[in-house]
Design a protein around this motif. Structure first.
Motif: not given
Length: 292
Positions: A32-48
């Motif tokens: 569908w094209g480009e998203p708004s930007g780059t995703f930041t992926i990480g964890e807090i308390a084991g939740v992604t």
């Protein structure tokens, strides 16, 4: 690890999430094209957590130019199970004051010219949207907002306006007569597309102003919004941390909204009449239902 993977859409003033561990950045390609930007992926308390600033880095994308379809498709490709929207809004009622947080549960969509569906010629679908928000995720987000120190309202009808200009006074008076509680520019068609992608969705709207309906007072402008936004942003970041810690203690079960099966019975086009190119584009958001 829990079964939750939480997508977070950051609105005005919220361009990053603090406290993430095992952080990485990822660009996601979508049909569908480009998203708004780059995703930041990480964890807090084991939740992604998968975080995307809705307006892009530096707030470069106006509301009417956001590629909502690419954003939602990308969250789906990243394996998100649930989607939390954070956004600034104006208040249309006296008791929803600047600085308050509102858990939106209904919408009046006044946007125009925005791509509002993944489906179309070659594959027709009509999903139910009577209750567009996941009550479980919204309730947990409200609890997290309380824990973050926000004054929280657990219901609210959001008037989605086109923008990028603010309302006229006549419009603001009209929306109040309709019974709308807050006004913003970005939750639609975002909530519609989340339902088509079978993603449980909740929206936390952070009140920054009273729009322009208060007689005898200056109308909303960017400078007045910025004065409130800084404090709201700190609360929003604390909300995300509190919500992640709550999710870490809860096994994920299907949403009571039924969002994960929203496409069951919604697709009308017979398999042998479906457009192959559109089917390929729908693979991420609707692959489960199309394979049935």
């Amino acid at each position: 690890m829990t079964g939750w993977t939480l997508g977070i859409i950051g609105g005005s003033g919220l361009y990053e999430i603090e406290g993430l561990e095992n952080v990485r950045s990822e660009r996601v390609e979508t049909p569908w094209g480009e998203p708004s930007g780059t995703f930041t992926i990480g964890e807090i308390a084991g939740v992604t957590l998968c975080f995307l600033p809705r307006h892009g880095k530096g707030h470069r994308i106006p509301p009417d130019a956001i590629n909502f379809r690419a954003n939602i498709d990308a969250f789906k490709r990243l394996g998100c199970t649930d989607l939390l929207s954070l956004s600034a809004c104006g208040s249309l009622r006296e008791d929803y004051a600047p600085g308050d947080f509102v858990l939106v549960d209904q919408y009046v969509d006044r946007t125009s010219g925005r791509e509002r569906s993944f489906f179309g010629p070659g594959c027709v679908a009509h999903v139910g949207l009577a209750d567009p928000v996941c009550p479980r995720l919204a309730g947990l987000a409200a609890d997290a907002a309380d824990a973050a120190g926000a004054r929280t309202h657990r219901t609210g009808t959001y008037l989605a306006m086109q923008g990028p200009q603010f309302s006229t006074r006549a419009e603001s008076y009209l929306y109040r007569q309709w019974g709308c509680d807050v006004i913003g520019m970005t939750n639609m068609p975002e909530a519609r597309l989340a339902r088509e992608a079978e993603l449980p969705y909740a929206s936390v709207c952070m009140v920054t102003d009273y729009d322009c309906w208060r007689r005898g007072e200056a109308a909303v402008d960017v400078q007045s919004i910025l004065k409130v936004m800084h404090a709201n942003t700190g609360k929003a970041r604390r909300l995300v941390v509190a919500l992640a810690k709550t999710l870490a203690a809860l096994p994920r079960t299907p949403s009571p909204s039924g969002a994960e099966t929203a496409l069951d019975g919604a697709i009308l086009t017979a398999p042998d009449a479906r457009d192959a190119e559109l089917m390929a584009r729908l693979a991420a958001v609707a692959g489960r239902a199309l394979a049935r």
